[in-house]
Design an enzyme around this catalytic site. Structure first.
Site, PDB file in Angstrom:
ATOM      1  CE  LYS A 146      -4.140  -1.835  -0.093  1.00 24.78           C
ATOM      2  NZ  LYS A 146      -5.441  -1.652  -1.152  1.00 24.78           N
ATOM      3  CD  GLU A 193     -10.602   3.302   0.655  1.00 22.46           C
ATOM      4  OE1 GLU A 193     -10.155   4.456   0.807  1.00 22.46           O
ATOM      5  OE2 GLU A 193      -9.339   2.576  -0.303  1.00 22.46           O
ATOM      6  CB  SER A 241      -0.145  -8.644  -1.480  1.00 27.23           C
ATOM      7  OG  SER A 241      -1.051  -8.647  -0.284  1.00 27.23           O
TER       8      SER A 241
END
Lengths: 266, 404
Positions: free
Chosen positions: B98, B120, B386
């Site tokens: 991210k 969010e 990830s």
């Protein structure tokens, strides 16, 4: 001329402004909701906006979110809402605008909705999350132009964009009074006046101002700058607080009456 | 290397933000001018050498890129087939991919003169990454998170708070990612004039799906170079989990013109189609949610259905529009795995390789290990790891207790 356009014209002649009442279809249930809509029209709403409840209303504040949840829990959907419009049109002549998020319309079918909406007597359609850039994919499926497409203008909308919106709109233009979701407080009359004046400089389509309007004083003030006043969350708040009261329609009718009395052309 | 530079032509999305028939800009008028402004600012930043240099510098020296492409020898032996490589996004700063996107968007926000950012978050990884970028660049940060996720991903809530962000719990709906995004959009409508919305996935209205993909494609650009260096050839298959789809698109995109199979693994939850799940591409239909047209989990009336996944990051009833496009083109295929298989994969990687994967990434692992076993030993498979699994210890331990 569409019934919506005609309504604005006739009110103008009478020195009045159009009171546009919004209510979520099916809140708190089908029967009570139909009685509420009738009371709104009897109380003085000149145009009725029938909200199609959606599970994820991202442009709405807590009041309309809750009303949507109540309506969905009671089984409301677009087909049933069209049935309500049909019932209303048997007794009332006021224009009715269907007010929806886009996804329920996509699921129903854009062309099917056009045909069914006209068949039950609806006059216009407003799709909250369908800016004019995307509206072509919906109206492109329509075989005619008998349903007014109500578009929105916001305080953030620049003048050039207002021109493009006006080219694509019909019936009336819904001017959002503030940057915020429905039901927000803090109506800023100076700013509304400014935006309304800019919009008026680019179009002759009537303007109805909504968001943050809940009192006769608000209605009177907005009547100075626009041809229509939209009240939504305030009706929903009354429904929420009085959903089990035997005289819910009476309370709604009285409230609509006090608002309408203030909707006068200065 | 320019982190958002595409290796080949960029024909998608088109000017209106469509990938084929998916994408677009389905938002309230109040937000349209902001989205158009963002699009213009991003197009400028994309071509701005100093912006790209600053981002490259941060990705390298701050986020720790490039992340390794690790040959998982033990896991490969266990699977008994194709050679499994792990793209170690779990080793990037904040513990997931991210950060690639939030550094890019926070820099862009600063270029646009915005001093406040909102986001969010589901699992909390995007929230932490946004809070991190905001702290670094001196911005005020507010993160919306569903109440269910606040409870199940508590360590990340604390991290965000320690980084100076305000976490707003969202009680509506199921209190998960969809509801957090609803509330972030509502807040943005009211604060749009001075606030930048950092969307965490390849979802939302145009230009977000394109922009987030561009910021995340560094994963695939690196992996492509790394596998060429390690094996002298490209991989046969790429496997990544898909919720909104940002880590998968980041890995897939730079390989899109290569003869490489791509598999996105969705959350099968307790069963598809009859159980509770988040397998949007496998079991959904086309609709509009959160600003774009894509596959959705919805009722015949067009109401959004509740999703379910053991991993908060995949617990979302929508998916990025470019994945819908890849599905339609058959450029990628999409599959699902059940919660139980996900937990097994978590434990397997922990025991064989000494790595605790995020439950999101464990979806990709679960499917990849099964698949590798059916492939020849000379085949190469890359799994996008990830994120790391520290945030999931509570869930994993409680499930373990239940199983015993």
């Amino acid at each position: 001329m569409s019934l919506i356009a005609e309504t604005f014209k006739n009110l103008e002649k009478k020195g009045q402004r159009a009171l546009v009442g919004f209510v979520t279809a099916g809140d708190p249930d089908y029967e009570k909701s139909l009685a509420v809509m009738e009371a709104m029209l009897e109380g003085g709403c000149d145009i009725l906006e029938v909200g199609i409840p959606f599970s994820d209303p991202t442009a709405d504040g807590p009041v309309i979110q809750a009303s949507s949840q109540r309506a969905l829990a009671a089984g409301m959907n677009l087909t049933k809402a069209l049935g309500m419009v049909k019932s209303l049109k048997e007794h009332y002549s006021a224009p009715i605008v269907l007010f929806s998020y886009y996804n329920p319309i996509l699921a129903y079918g854009g062309r099917q909705l056009y045909e069914d909406a006209l068949a039950v007597g609806a006059d216009g359609l407003l799709v909250v999350d369908l800016p004019f850039e995307e509206a072509g994919e919906l109206t492109g499926k329509w075989p005619g132009k008998d349903l007014d497409l109500i578009l929105l203008v916001a305080p953030t909308t620049p003048k050039e964009r207002m021109e493009q919106i006006a080219l694509n709109a019909s019936g009336f233009i819904y001017l959002v009074s503030m940057t915020g979701v429905t039901g927000s407080a803090g109506l800023d009359l100076e700013q509304v006046t400014q935006t309304a004046n800019t919009l008026k400089s680019v179009t002759d389509i009537p303007i109805a101002v909504g968001f943050g309007i809940s009192t006769p004083e608000h209605v009177a003030a907005v009547s100075k700058v626009a041809q229509g006043i939209v009240v939504g969350s305030a009706f929903e708040r009354i429904i929420e607080e009085n959903q089990n009261a035997p005289d819910l329609p009476g309370i709604i009718r009285q409230y609509a009456k006090t608002l309408k009395a203030a909707a006068l052309k200065p | 290397m320019n982190p958002t530079e595409s290796r080949q032509h960029d024909s998608m999305p088109n000017q209106r933000g469509y990938f084929g028939s998916f994408g677009g800009r389905y938002v309230a008028e109040t937000l349209m001018p902001a989205i158009l402004e963002l699009e213009a600012a991003y197009e400028k930043a994309r071509k701005d050498a100093s912006f790209q240099e600053e981002l490259s510098h941060l990705l390298k020296n701050y986020a720790g890129r490039p992340t390794p492409l690790y040959f998982a020898k033990n896991l490969t032996e266990q699977a008994g087939g194709a050679r499994i490589y792990l793209k170690r996004e779990d080793l990037a700063h904040t513990g997931a991919h991210k950060i690639n996107n939030t550094l890019g968007q926070a820099l862009l926000a600063r270029h646009m003169g915005k001093k406040k950012v909102i986001a969010e978050t589901g699992a909390g990884q995007h929230g932490v990454a946004t809070a991190t970028a905001a702290a670094l660049l001196g911005m005020e940060c507010t993160v919306f998170m569903g109440v269910e996720d606040v409870a199940r991903q508590e360590p990340n809530v604390k991290r965000m708070e320690l980084l100076g962000a305000k976490v707003v719990p969202v009680p509506s709906g199921t209190g998960t990612l969809k509801d957090a995004m609803n509330e972030a959009m509502r807040y943005w409508v009211g604060a749009v004039q001075d606030t930048y919305y950092v969307i965490g996935s390849v979802a939302g209205p145009h230009p977000y799906p394109m922009m987030v993909r561009d910021f995340q494609q560094i994963i695939g650009i690196e992996a492509r170079e790394q596998v060429l260096k390690a094996e002298g050839r490209l991989a046969d298959m790429l496997v990544a989990c898909v919720g909104g789809g940002s880590n998968a698109m980041g890995l897939f995109y730079p390989f899109r013109d290569d003869p490489v199979e791509m598999v996105g693994v969705e959350a099968g939850g307790t069963g598809v189609p009859d159980g509770k799940h988040a397998a949007t591409l496998c079991a959904g239909s086309v609709g509009v949610l959160h600003g774009s047209k894509s596959y959705l989990l919805q009722t015949p009336d067009g109401q959004i259905q509740e999703a379910h996944s053991i991993s908060a990051g995949l617990d979302y009833p929508g998916v990025g529009p470019e994945h819908s496009y890849f599905k339609e083109l058959n450029r990628a295929r999409y599959v699902w795995v059940l919660d139980d298989a996900v937990l097994k994969a978590f434990h397997l990687l922990a025991r064989t390789e000494g790595i605790l994967p995020a439950l999101e990434s464990s979806h990709a692992l679960a499917w990849a290990v099964e698949q590798a076993g059916r492939m020849d030993r000379d085949k190469i498979l890359i799994v996008n790891l990830s994120g790391r699994g520290d945030k999931d210890l509570g869930i994993v331990l409680s499930q373990k207790g239940r199983q015993q």
